[in-house]
Structures are given as C-alpha cells and as structure tokens.
Design a protein around this motif. Structure first.
Motif, PDB file in Angstrom:
ATOM      1  N   ASP A  14       0.865  -1.184   0.000  1.00  0.00           N
ATOM      2  CA  ASP A  14       0.000   0.000   0.000  1.00  0.00           C
ATOM      3  C   ASP A  14       0.900   1.233   0.000  1.00  0.00           C
ATOM      4  O   ASP A  14       1.512   1.567   1.019  1.00  0.00           O
ATOM      5  N   GLU A  15       0.979   1.884  -1.133  1.00  0.00           N
ATOM      6  CA  GLU A  15       1.891   3.019  -1.279  1.00  0.00           C
ATOM      7  C   GLU A  15       1.652   4.106  -0.231  1.00  0.00           C
ATOM      8  O   GLU A  15       2.594   4.606   0.380  1.00  0.00           O
ATOM      9  N   ARG A  16       0.408   4.473  -0.017  1.00  0.00           N
ATOM     10  CA  ARG A  16       0.108   5.545   0.939  1.00  0.00           C
ATOM     11  C   ARG A  16       0.575   5.180   2.344  1.00  0.00           C
ATOM     12  O   ARG A  16       1.253   5.960   3.003  1.00  0.00           O
ATOM     13  N   ARG A  17       0.223   3.989   2.803  1.00  0.00           N
ATOM     14  CA  ARG A  17       0.612   3.569   4.165  1.00  0.00           C
ATOM     15  C   ARG A  17       2.120   3.376   4.271  1.00  0.00           C
ATOM     16  O   ARG A  17       2.722   3.715   5.291  1.00  0.00           O
ATOM     17  N   THR A  18       2.740   2.825   3.242  1.00  0.00           N
ATOM     18  CA  THR A  18       4.186   2.611   3.260  1.00  0.00           C
ATOM     19  C   THR A  18       4.915   3.941   3.361  1.00  0.00           C
ATOM     20  O   THR A  18       5.835   4.102   4.170  1.00  0.00           O
ATOM     21  N   LYS A  19       4.511   4.917   2.556  1.00  0.00           N
ATOM     22  CA  LYS A  19       5.156   6.238   2.611  1.00  0.00           C
ATOM     23  C   LYS A  19       4.904   6.903   3.961  1.00  0.00           C
ATOM     24  O   LYS A  19       5.818   7.506   4.534  1.00  0.00           O
ATOM     25  N   ALA A  20       3.700   6.832   4.465  1.00  0.00           N
ATOM     26  CA  ALA A  20       3.403   7.441   5.769  1.00  0.00           C
ATOM     27  C   ALA A  20       4.274   6.817   6.853  1.00  0.00           C
ATOM     28  O   ALA A  20       4.810   7.521   7.717  1.00  0.00           O
ATOM     29  N   PHE A  21       4.441   5.505   6.818  1.00  0.00           N
ATOM     30  CA  PHE A  21       5.233   4.814   7.836  1.00  0.00           C
ATOM     31  C   PHE A  21       6.712   5.183   7.732  1.00  0.00           C
ATOM     32  O   PHE A  21       7.323   5.618   8.705  1.00  0.00           O
ATOM     33  N   TYR A  22       7.290   5.004   6.561  1.00  0.00           N
ATOM     34  CA  TYR A  22       8.738   5.203   6.422  1.00  0.00           C
ATOM     35  C   TYR A  22       9.149   6.674   6.420  1.00  0.00           C
ATOM     36  O   TYR A  22      10.192   7.022   6.986  1.00  0.00           O
ATOM     37  N   LEU A  23       8.350   7.534   5.804  1.00  0.00           N
ATOM     38  CA  LEU A  23       8.730   8.947   5.705  1.00  0.00           C
ATOM     39  C   LEU A  23       8.271   9.746   6.922  1.00  0.00           C
ATOM     40  O   LEU A  23       9.086  10.404   7.577  1.00  0.00           O
ATOM     41  N   ASP A  24       6.988   9.700   7.220  1.00  0.00           N
ATOM     42  CA  ASP A  24       6.440  10.535   8.300  1.00  0.00           C
ATOM     43  C   ASP A  24       6.757   9.978   9.687  1.00  0.00           C
ATOM     44  O   ASP A  24       7.069  10.730  10.600  1.00  0.00           O
ATOM     45  N   PHE A  25       6.647   8.661   9.855  1.00  0.00           N
ATOM     46  CA  PHE A  25       6.843   8.060  11.163  1.00  0.00           C
ATOM     47  C   PHE A  25       8.317   7.774  11.454  1.00  0.00           C
ATOM     48  O   PHE A  25       8.864   8.241  12.454  1.00  0.00           O
ATOM     49  N   LEU A  26       8.991   7.035  10.572  1.00  0.00           N
ATOM     50  CA  LEU A  26      10.395   6.676  10.831  1.00  0.00           C
ATOM     51  C   LEU A  26      11.378   7.792  10.485  1.00  0.00           C
ATOM     52  O   LEU A  26      12.521   7.742  10.914  1.00  0.00           O
ATOM     53  N   GLY A  27      10.960   8.763   9.691  1.00  0.00           N
ATOM     54  CA  GLY A  27      11.832   9.894   9.378  1.00  0.00           C
ATOM     55  C   GLY A  27      12.813   9.658   8.233  1.00  0.00           C
ATOM     56  O   GLY A  27      13.810  10.362   8.114  1.00  0.00           O
ATOM     57  N   PHE A  28      12.532   8.681   7.378  1.00  0.00           N
ATOM     58  CA  PHE A  28      13.361   8.449   6.202  1.00  0.00           C
ATOM     59  C   PHE A  28      12.992   9.451   5.109  1.00  0.00           C
ATOM     60  O   PHE A  28      11.964  10.112   5.200  1.00  0.00           O
ATOM     61  N   GLU A  29      13.815   9.542   4.087  1.00  0.00           N
ATOM     62  CA  GLU A  29      13.546  10.378   2.915  1.00  0.00           C
ATOM     63  C   GLU A  29      13.556   9.494   1.679  1.00  0.00           C
ATOM     64  O   GLU A  29      14.234   8.468   1.644  1.00  0.00           O
ATOM     65  N   VAL A  30      12.838   9.916   0.638  1.00  0.00           N
ATOM     66  CA  VAL A  30      12.815   9.163  -0.609  1.00  0.00           C
ATOM     67  C   VAL A  30      14.139   9.353  -1.331  1.00  0.00           C
ATOM     68  O   VAL A  30      14.585  10.488  -1.539  1.00  0.00           O
ATOM     69  N   GLY A  31      14.787   8.240  -1.693  1.00  0.00           N
ATOM     70  CA  GLY A  31      15.990   8.283  -2.522  1.00  0.00           C
ATOM     71  C   GLY A  31      15.608   8.330  -3.988  1.00  0.00           C
ATOM     72  O   GLY A  31      16.131   9.118  -4.764  1.00  0.00           O
ATOM     73  N   PHE A  32      14.665   7.471  -4.370  1.00  0.00           N
ATOM     74  CA  PHE A  32      14.112   7.475  -5.721  1.00  0.00           C
ATOM     75  C   PHE A  32      12.810   6.694  -5.719  1.00  0.00           C
ATOM     76  O   PHE A  32      12.532   5.917  -4.801  1.00  0.00           O
ATOM     77  N   GLU A  33      12.009   6.924  -6.749  1.00  0.00           N
ATOM     78  CA  GLU A  33      10.801   6.150  -7.012  1.00  0.00           C
ATOM     79  C   GLU A  33      10.850   5.712  -8.467  1.00  0.00           C
ATOM     80  O   GLU A  33      11.279   6.476  -9.326  1.00  0.00           O
TER      81      GLU A  33
END
Length: 126
Positions: A14-33
């Motif tokens: 689930d793209e939305r939940r995955t991004k919310a978890f890794y970016l907003d919650f864990l504090g990671f940044e997108v390297g690439f998509e």
C-alpha cells in the motif's frame, strides 16, 4: 576486494501507508521512485543517514515478514522520537537490552516487515 553495505528489498502493498510509515513516522527520505508505467507497481528507495532500504510492490521482491537490523547511534533517542509521533497502531515501547550486548527497538511496517533498530550496549554506555 571491498564490499558495500547490503540494501534489503522489503515487500510493500500500500503506497500511501508505506510512505506514511517510512517517511512521516520513521523519518526516512525518498531516494528514488520507479515505475515501468504509471499503472505499474512502485519500487522505491528510502534513506536515513547511511541506511538505505528498497521497498517494492513487485511480486517476487521480498516476502512479507522479513526482518532487518539497523544500527543507530542512540536507540533511546530514536525510540523517544518515534514515541512522539503516531502511526496508526504502531506505538513502540522502550528499547530492550539483550543478552548478546545490544539494546534493541523493534517495529513492524504496514506489510509486517520487522525493523530492529539497535545500539551496542558499549556504545550506549560511552
């Protein structure tokens, strides 16, 4: 011959939940998509410090329930950071000191992959 750090490929659904978890919650940044076409599955990299993870919606790329260990400088500070945020039902408890000399904090992502953040006891006492 030198080797680089491995980059695990974790399954996501689930793209939305995955991004919310890794970016907003864990504090990671997108390297690439990457997608082969707009309606194709997402393959992405997330990064934080020297840690890189690949997250894939493609069949055959990882399996739900994988486990990854990630070293952090201060697992207590990271635990406090996560505890100050909310992500659905993810509420990490306190880090646990293990008999093997590591202080660990485990969390599960939305695809049930287990992430174990750790600091060696010796480093935490320094």
């Amino acid at each position: 011959m030198g080797f680089g750090a491995p980059i695990p490929i974790l399954r996501s659904f689930d793209e939305r939940r995955t991004k919310a978890f890794y970016l907003d919650f864990l504090g990671f940044e997108v390297g690439f998509e990457h997608r082969f076409a707009p309606d194709m599955p997402l393959y992405m990299e997330v990064r934080r410090g020297g840690c890189a993870l690949h997250l894939s919606e493609h069949y055959g790329d990882g399996a739900p329930g994988m486990a990854v260990r990630i070293a952090v400088d201060d697992v207590f500070a990271y635990a406090a950071e996560l505890q100050s945020r909310a992500f659905e039902n993810a509420r990490p408890g306190a880090p646990v000191t293990q008999d093997w000399g590591m202080i660990e904090l485990g969390v599960h992502d939305p695809s049930h992959n287990r992430l174990v953040f750790y600091t060696p006891v010796a480093a935490a006492e320094a």
